[in-house]
Design a protein around this motif. Sequence first.
Motif, PDB file in Angstrom:
ATOM      1  N   GLY A  43       4.258  -3.386  12.839  1.00 45.31           N
ATOM      2  CA  GLY A  43       4.386  -1.948  13.032  1.00 45.31           C
ATOM      3  C   GLY A  43       3.114  -1.161  12.774  1.00 45.31           C
ATOM      4  O   GLY A  43       3.132   0.069  12.775  1.00 45.31           O
ATOM      5  N   THR A  79       2.621   5.597  14.324  1.00 41.71           N
ATOM      6  CA  THR A  79       3.380   4.349  14.228  1.00 41.71           C
ATOM      7  C   THR A  79       4.510   4.415  13.202  1.00 41.71           C
ATOM      8  O   THR A  79       5.597   3.878  13.433  1.00 41.71           O
ATOM      9  CB  THR A  79       2.450   3.178  13.876  1.00 41.71           C
ATOM     10  OG1 THR A  79       1.751   3.462  12.660  1.00 41.71           O
ATOM     11  CG2 THR A  79       1.443   2.941  14.994  1.00 41.71           C
ATOM     12  N   VAL A 116       7.464  -0.404  21.808  1.00 42.46           N
ATOM     13  CA  VAL A 116       8.549  -1.055  21.067  1.00 42.46           C
ATOM     14  C   VAL A 116       9.672  -1.467  22.011  1.00 42.46           C
ATOM     15  O   VAL A 116      10.194  -2.586  21.929  1.00 42.46           O
ATOM     16  CB  VAL A 116       9.083  -0.117  19.962  1.00 42.46           C
ATOM     17  CG1 VAL A 116      10.397  -0.646  19.389  1.00 42.46           C
ATOM     18  CG2 VAL A 116       8.053   0.027  18.858  1.00 42.46           C
ATOM     19  N   VAL A 171       8.474   3.058  13.500  1.00 40.66           N
ATOM     20  CA  VAL A 171       9.000   1.934  12.717  1.00 40.66           C
ATOM     21  C   VAL A 171      10.165   2.383  11.845  1.00 40.66           C
ATOM     22  O   VAL A 171      11.182   1.696  11.733  1.00 40.66           O
ATOM     23  CB  VAL A 171       7.887   1.326  11.831  1.00 40.66           C
ATOM     24  CG1 VAL A 171       8.451   0.255  10.909  1.00 40.66           C
ATOM     25  CG2 VAL A 171       6.784   0.737  12.708  1.00 40.66           C
ATOM     26  N   ASN A 172      10.021   3.536  11.217  1.00 40.57           N
ATOM     27  CA  ASN A 172      11.035   4.062  10.305  1.00 40.57           C
ATOM     28  C   ASN A 172      11.619   5.346  10.882  1.00 40.57           C
ATOM     29  O   ASN A 172      11.024   6.419  10.770  1.00 40.57           O
ATOM     30  CB  ASN A 172      10.411   4.327   8.932  1.00 40.57           C
ATOM     31  CG  ASN A 172      11.442   4.738   7.891  1.00 40.57           C
ATOM     32  OD1 ASN A 172      12.602   4.976   8.201  1.00 40.57           O
ATOM     33  ND2 ASN A 172      11.012   4.810   6.641  1.00 40.57           N
ATOM     34  N   PHE A 228      12.574  -3.934  13.752  1.00 43.76           N
ATOM     35  CA  PHE A 228      12.076  -3.784  12.393  1.00 43.76           C
ATOM     36  C   PHE A 228      13.242  -3.788  11.421  1.00 43.76           C
ATOM     37  O   PHE A 228      14.296  -3.234  11.697  1.00 43.76           O
ATOM     38  CB  PHE A 228      11.295  -2.474  12.257  1.00 43.76           C
ATOM     39  CG  PHE A 228      10.281  -2.274  13.354  1.00 43.76           C
ATOM     40  CD1 PHE A 228       9.075  -2.945  13.311  1.00 43.76           C
ATOM     41  CD2 PHE A 228      10.553  -1.461  14.438  1.00 43.76           C
ATOM     42  CE1 PHE A 228       8.135  -2.780  14.320  1.00 43.76           C
ATOM     43  CE2 PHE A 228       9.637  -1.281  15.450  1.00 43.76           C
ATOM     44  CZ  PHE A 228       8.418  -1.947  15.394  1.00 43.76           C
TER      45      PHE A 228
END
Length: 326
Positions: free
Chosen positions: A163, A101, A318, A105-106, A325
């Motif tokens: 996230g 994950t 996503v 997210v990043n 995010f």
Amino acid sequence: MNIKRNAIAAMLLVGLGLSGTAAAQDSWPSRTVTLVVPFAPGGSNDVVGRAIADGLTAETGTSFVVENLPSAGGIVGMQKIDGAKPDGYTLGIGSSSSFGTSPVVNTKLPYDVEKDFTQITELAAVPMVIVATPSFEASNFQQFVDLVRANPGKYAYASGGIGTLGHFGMEYLLNKMGMQMLHVPYKGAGQAKIDVVAGQVPVLIENFASSVQHIREGQVKPLVIAFENRINMFPDVPIVTEFEELKDFQLEGWMSLIGPGDMDPALQEKIRAAAAKALERPEIRQRLEAIGYYIRTSTPEELSARISTDLKRWRDVVKNANLTFN
């Protein structure tokens, strides 16, 4: 003659170098090994990390010391593993968070999770479970599905944060089942559970190990467990794959043993074999299984394939759920 003498000397030096490398691998571990856990004490990564450290210490006769580095959502710990020498004396705990994950997210992580680490073996898995406050109208998963489908957007679910595995997994499930719920993210599953127990939010998705005691005490009621088979301690609670729409659904947290990139394959295999033996120790297996974790080992190739599969799945979630995010 000098050329020949120099060539022989060079060959001897190379041979000595190779012998030194082989000797280092053969003697591993000859000193304390640091096991980096990129998260705070008490969580799943730490629980499994300390168990495997104790198992490896008992198995090898050499100390394995856990170092928790929870800063920046685990990035600091992952960077330490990434930057260490690939000699087997700095290892780490990988997870479905760090390798699944988090990269979704990043997208600007200071490392590539698929290229910059040596995957050694899976260690354990913990299923995710959907639980509800005792007063919630639905008493089982089918009632839950029927209720939410009939009232799109009326009900909310809590998770340990935006996230997280719970967030992504629930959105995946809602999409597969044609359901709509409001997501209420918390800064950790602990606070989320307090509010669900109190009835502030009706439904929570979190890892099974964290819910076992609350289920036993009747503070929450389990609706469904996302695992490959029913759980022995709660045999009456269904698993998601028993429902036609979720035949291919899989949602579990997993923990693995990793090292810095470019580790020698022979050393990688030696560590993998030692970890497998450590997990076979009855005291380690019982310690983890008693609190809801399931021992699971793998080859490095299987672990790498799992990471690739998880990354694709969560990127698709996503995209399909239009998640963003900051």
